[in-house]
Design an enzyme around this catalytic site. Structure first.
Site, PDB file in Angstrom:
ATOM      1  N   TYR A 192      16.181 -18.920  37.108  1.00 40.84           N
ATOM      2  CA  TYR A 192      16.705 -20.246  37.442  1.00 40.84           C
ATOM      3  C   TYR A 192      16.310 -20.509  38.892  1.00 40.84           C
ATOM      4  O   TYR A 192      16.740 -19.763  39.770  1.00 40.84           O
ATOM      5  CB  TYR A 192      18.234 -20.277  37.350  1.00 40.84           C
ATOM      6  CG  TYR A 192      18.816 -20.094  35.963  1.00 40.84           C
ATOM      7  CD1 TYR A 192      18.983 -18.829  35.405  1.00 40.84           C
ATOM      8  CD2 TYR A 192      19.237 -21.200  35.224  1.00 40.84           C
ATOM      9  CE1 TYR A 192      19.558 -18.672  34.145  1.00 40.84           C
ATOM     10  CE2 TYR A 192      19.813 -21.047  33.961  1.00 40.84           C
ATOM     11  CZ  TYR A 192      19.962 -19.773  33.425  1.00 40.84           C
ATOM     12  OH  TYR A 192      20.531 -19.614  32.183  1.00 40.84           O
ATOM     13  N   PRO A 223      23.252 -27.700  30.476  1.00 38.77           N
ATOM     14  CA  PRO A 223      22.706 -26.440  29.947  1.00 38.77           C
ATOM     15  C   PRO A 223      22.489 -25.342  30.986  1.00 38.77           C
ATOM     16  O   PRO A 223      22.069 -24.242  30.629  1.00 38.77           O
ATOM     17  CB  PRO A 223      21.362 -26.872  29.350  1.00 38.77           C
ATOM     18  CG  PRO A 223      20.986 -28.097  30.112  1.00 38.77           C
ATOM     19  CD  PRO A 223      22.264 -28.780  30.457  1.00 38.77           C
ATOM     20  N   TYR A 235      28.644 -15.575  32.996  1.00 41.46           N
ATOM     21  CA  TYR A 235      27.387 -15.703  32.255  1.00 41.46           C
ATOM     22  C   TYR A 235      27.421 -14.910  30.948  1.00 41.46           C
ATOM     23  O   TYR A 235      26.958 -15.385  29.909  1.00 41.46           O
ATOM     24  CB  TYR A 235      26.209 -15.235  33.126  1.00 41.46           C
ATOM     25  CG  TYR A 235      24.871 -15.730  32.622  1.00 41.46           C
ATOM     26  CD1 TYR A 235      24.414 -17.012  32.938  1.00 41.46           C
ATOM     27  CD2 TYR A 235      24.050 -14.926  31.837  1.00 41.46           C
ATOM     28  CE1 TYR A 235      23.190 -17.477  32.474  1.00 41.46           C
ATOM     29  CE2 TYR A 235      22.825 -15.378  31.372  1.00 41.46           C
ATOM     30  CZ  TYR A 235      22.400 -16.655  31.702  1.00 41.46           C
ATOM     31  OH  TYR A 235      21.189 -17.111  31.228  1.00 41.46           O
TER      32      TYR A 235
END
Ligand code: APR
Ligand code: PHB
Length: 395
Positions: free
Chosen positions: A204, A296, A388
């Site tokens: 990310y 998302p 997560y």
């Protein structure tokens, strides 16, 4: 004349929420019908996200649908975050002793549909005019049409698993339903390519040019995303332009391993946070996207849908097998407590990882400080890791 049918649970929507619920109930000997307005081909072609929390993995195994996932899915013990070219690994296994499974939601949906059809249990595709009646009475029912014929399905309970644009939530009167929403000022442009992923784990990345995500579906298929404008259009994005931009956002060191390819899918999706309360109205229970949407960035949409139906399946099983409806009555309260925490995490990750068009220099400094803190604080990383991999079901 309508054809009259009867089941215990009428499930509206054949996405992951509805399908998994139907299978968890079937394993417990509870009858259910699944009804979707789309065709099987349409449902199986939708490209969605691909990271499963371990609780999701276990629920799929429990539903007897984990075999292909266990064969083809990829177990990841960490992921990377990258800020202005600096990479930092979140070591999920080391920090919280848990892992995630990378397995496409599209494949999961195919597995669930195949199992449902194999079992011979009812599933109706291409239904039109689906309507839910009498949910506050003791005789709820679902009406629908298929191939020009009208049907009435009588049931004990209705499960509204029909996504954000479905009918179930709209059945709740406006003075009962309360909604909360945040729309983000950008979208995600996604590309699927048959090329090996740029790295072994997900990355990310946030940088001056915006967010980028490197994900994957297998050792030979990659999924990439770029933050784009809300009014952007896929016609503006040739594959070359997409990969040029991705390289810039990743920085030269990471980009040197990037393998370009022709896209096999390209789409733009907006980002939204949304919660509807309550998740129960009479004999109707909302689950998944019908009740809530997350951006998302934390890979939570599917996992949240699965968490809802795990609670719902357990509550319905308790009601049918022990005549105890206490858990079912607390369904909305139990789910929402966790839903809000997952909303918070998805919002936090989105906040941290994107370039907000209206951000002030102060806000940009806050992002940088947050990232710097993460790189130095194991506690901060553990908090990200804990979220997560998935919070416990009752949290
Ligand atoms: N009648 C019957 N079916 C309907 C109706 C309707 N009026 N409206 C929508 N549906 C169907 C859709 O065609 C779809 O197949 O409901 C299904 C909802 O599935 P999803 O949108 O996949 O939602 P859900 O099962 O809650 O899964 C959540 O999917 O959308 C992603 O980001 C989301 O990953 C998350 C997961
Ligand atoms: C994906 O693989 O599509 C994916 C992975 C992680 C996310 C979102 C999407 O956070």
């Amino acid at each position: 004349m309508s054809q009259k049918l009867r089941t215990q649970v009428a499930i509206i929507g054949s996405g992951p929420a509805g399908l998994l619920l139907s299978e968890l109930l079937r394993k417990a000997g509870i009858d259910a019908w699944v009804i979707d307005r789309q065709s099987r081909v349409h449902i199986e072609a939708r490209i969605r996200a691909g990271v499963l929390e371990w609780g999701t993995v276990e629920a799929l195994r429990e539903a007897g649908v984990g075999a292909r996932m266990d064969r083809e899915g990829m177990v990841h013990s960490g992921f990377e975050m990258c800020f202005d070219g600096h990479r930092h690994r979140i070591d999920l296994a080391g920090l919280v002793d848990k892992k995630v499974m990378v397995y496409g939601q599209t494949e999961l949906t195919k597995d669930l549909i195949a199992q449902r059809l194999d079992s011979g249990a009812p599933i109706v595709f291409s239904a039109s005019n689906v309507q839910i009646d009498n949910v506050t009475s003791s005789a709820p029912r679902v009406r629908y049409e298929q191939a020009g014929k009208a049907h009435v399905l009588e049931c004990d309970y209705v499960a509204g698993c029909d996504g954000f644009h479905g009918v179930a939530r709209q059945t709740i009167p406006a003075d009962v339903l309360k909604t909360y929403e945040r729309v983000y000022p950008f979208g995600w442009l996604g590309v699927l390519v048959d090329r090996p992923p740029v790295a072994e784990e997900l990355i990310y990345a946030n940088g001056a040019r915006g967010f980028a995500l490197c994900s994957m579906r297998s050792a030979t298929r990659s999924r990439y995303y770029l933050q784009c404008g809300l009014d952007d259009n896929i016609e503006n994005w040739s594959d070359d332009r997409f990969f040029d931009e991705l390289e810039k956002r990743l920085g030269s060191e990471t980009a040197q391993n990037l393998q370009r390819g022709s896209s096999i899918e390209k789409s733009i999706a907006p980002l939204r946070s949304f919660v509807a309360e309550p998740m129960r109205y009479g004999a109707m229970f909302l689950a998944g996207d019908a009740a809530h949407i997350v951006p998302p960035t934390g890979a939570k949409g599917l996992n949240l849908a699965v968490a809802d139906v795990r609670v719902l399946a357990r509550a319905m099983i308790q009601s049918y097998q022990q005549g105890n409806t206490a858990y079912l009555e607390r369904y909305s309260e139990i789910c929402l407590k966790r839903v809000w925490k997952v909303e918070r995490f998805s919002w936090y990750m989105s906040q941290l990882l994107h370039q907000f068009p209206e951000a002030t220099p102060f806000e940009r400094k806050m992002q940088a400080a947050e990232f710097d803190y993460l790189t130095q604080s194991e506690s901060a990383c553990r908090s990200i890791a804990e979220n997560y991999v998935g919070l416990p079901l009752q949290m």
